[in-house]
Enzyme design. Sequence first.
Site, PDB file in Angstrom:
ATOM      1  N   SER A   1     -69.295 117.861  72.434  1.00 48.71           N
ATOM      2  CA  SER A   1     -68.428 118.595  71.508  1.00 48.71           C
ATOM      3  C   SER A   1     -68.706 120.104  71.592  1.00 48.71           C
ATOM      4  O   SER A   1     -68.594 120.683  72.677  1.00 48.71           O
ATOM      5  CB  SER A   1     -68.602 118.036  70.088  1.00 48.71           C
ATOM      6  OG  SER A   1     -67.561 118.453  69.240  1.00 48.71           O
TER       7      SER A   1
ATOM      8  N   ASP B   1     -60.074 110.096  70.649  1.00 45.25           N
ATOM      9  CA  ASP B   1     -60.733 111.233  69.994  1.00 45.25           C
ATOM     10  C   ASP B   1     -59.671 112.041  69.255  1.00 45.25           C
ATOM     11  O   ASP B   1     -58.829 112.685  69.871  1.00 45.25           O
ATOM     12  CB  ASP B   1     -61.432 112.107  71.050  1.00 45.25           C
ATOM     13  CG  ASP B   1     -62.310 113.190  70.436  1.00 45.25           C
ATOM     14  OD1 ASP B   1     -62.090 113.548  69.266  1.00 45.25           O
ATOM     15  OD2 ASP B   1     -63.216 113.674  71.137  1.00 45.25           O
TER      16      ASP B   1
ATOM     17  N   HIS C   1     -64.446 110.267  68.838  1.00 45.44           N
ATOM     18  CA  HIS C   1     -65.276 111.459  69.099  1.00 45.44           C
ATOM     19  C   HIS C   1     -66.740 111.032  69.068  1.00 45.44           C
ATOM     20  O   HIS C   1     -67.464 111.265  68.101  1.00 45.44           O
ATOM     21  CB  HIS C   1     -64.978 112.535  68.042  1.00 45.44           C
ATOM     22  CG  HIS C   1     -65.533 113.892  68.399  1.00 45.44           C
ATOM     23  ND1 HIS C   1     -65.119 114.584  69.512  1.00 45.44           N
ATOM     24  CD2 HIS C   1     -66.466 114.680  67.789  1.00 45.44           C
ATOM     25  CE1 HIS C   1     -65.764 115.743  69.568  1.00 45.44           C
ATOM     26  NE2 HIS C   1     -66.594 115.816  68.542  1.00 45.44           N
TER      27      HIS C   1
END
Length: 230
Positions: free
Chosen positions: A122, A175, A209
């Site tokens: 991320s 995601d 995610h």
Amino acid sequence: MCGNNMSVPLLTNAVTVSGTEKETAVVIFLHGLGDSGHGWTETLTEIQPPYVKFICPHAPAIPVTLNKNAIMPAWFDLMGLSHDSPEDEAGIKKAAENIKAIIEHEAKNGIPPHRIILGGFSQGGALSLYTALTCQHQLAGVVALSCWLPLHKSFPSAFSGHKYLPILQCHGEMDFMIPLGFGDMTSKKIQSIVDPQMVSFKSYAGLPHSSSPQEMADVKEFIEKYLPRI
């Protein structure tokens, strides 16, 4: 200076997972927003070659605009998660310099940059991409998980010129925080900067995610390919 972590702030408290034999390579892995270096340690240990040291630094706690200025671990400020959101240019560049300081420290202590992989998840993956593409050294590779390329409009002019930089990009198809389309756009942008044959973009059905065993298996394969035993 050799061996002195005090001159590299991010190394002072970083989580370091030593190899079980003589260390000839390093993976520096950067966690996501609100996490810490501890968050990925167990997952990474499961794919660690015995001759590779893992360094998982902690991001500093700063106010994050996206989260109503709440103070949390973040590599740089985030104003939004759309592709045209304003960006914390100064913060991104400062964070990249701090990561480059770790690379320099490892080089001084016997692990050359071409035996160092930079990776992250991320926001950490975003920083790893930006740092590697602007680093004066040729690194062994980049592992960019569920992320994007910060300051993408500054490329290719900000690019350091190492066109044969291996990059593994991984993204979950479910995601909704950093949509798969962001990863796809990022991959296309990166392929316009480095040799496209060096870029691998893998997506994972049903993955949000987060990471998965299959993704980690792909990361392990990448590490072993570009940081072979010597």
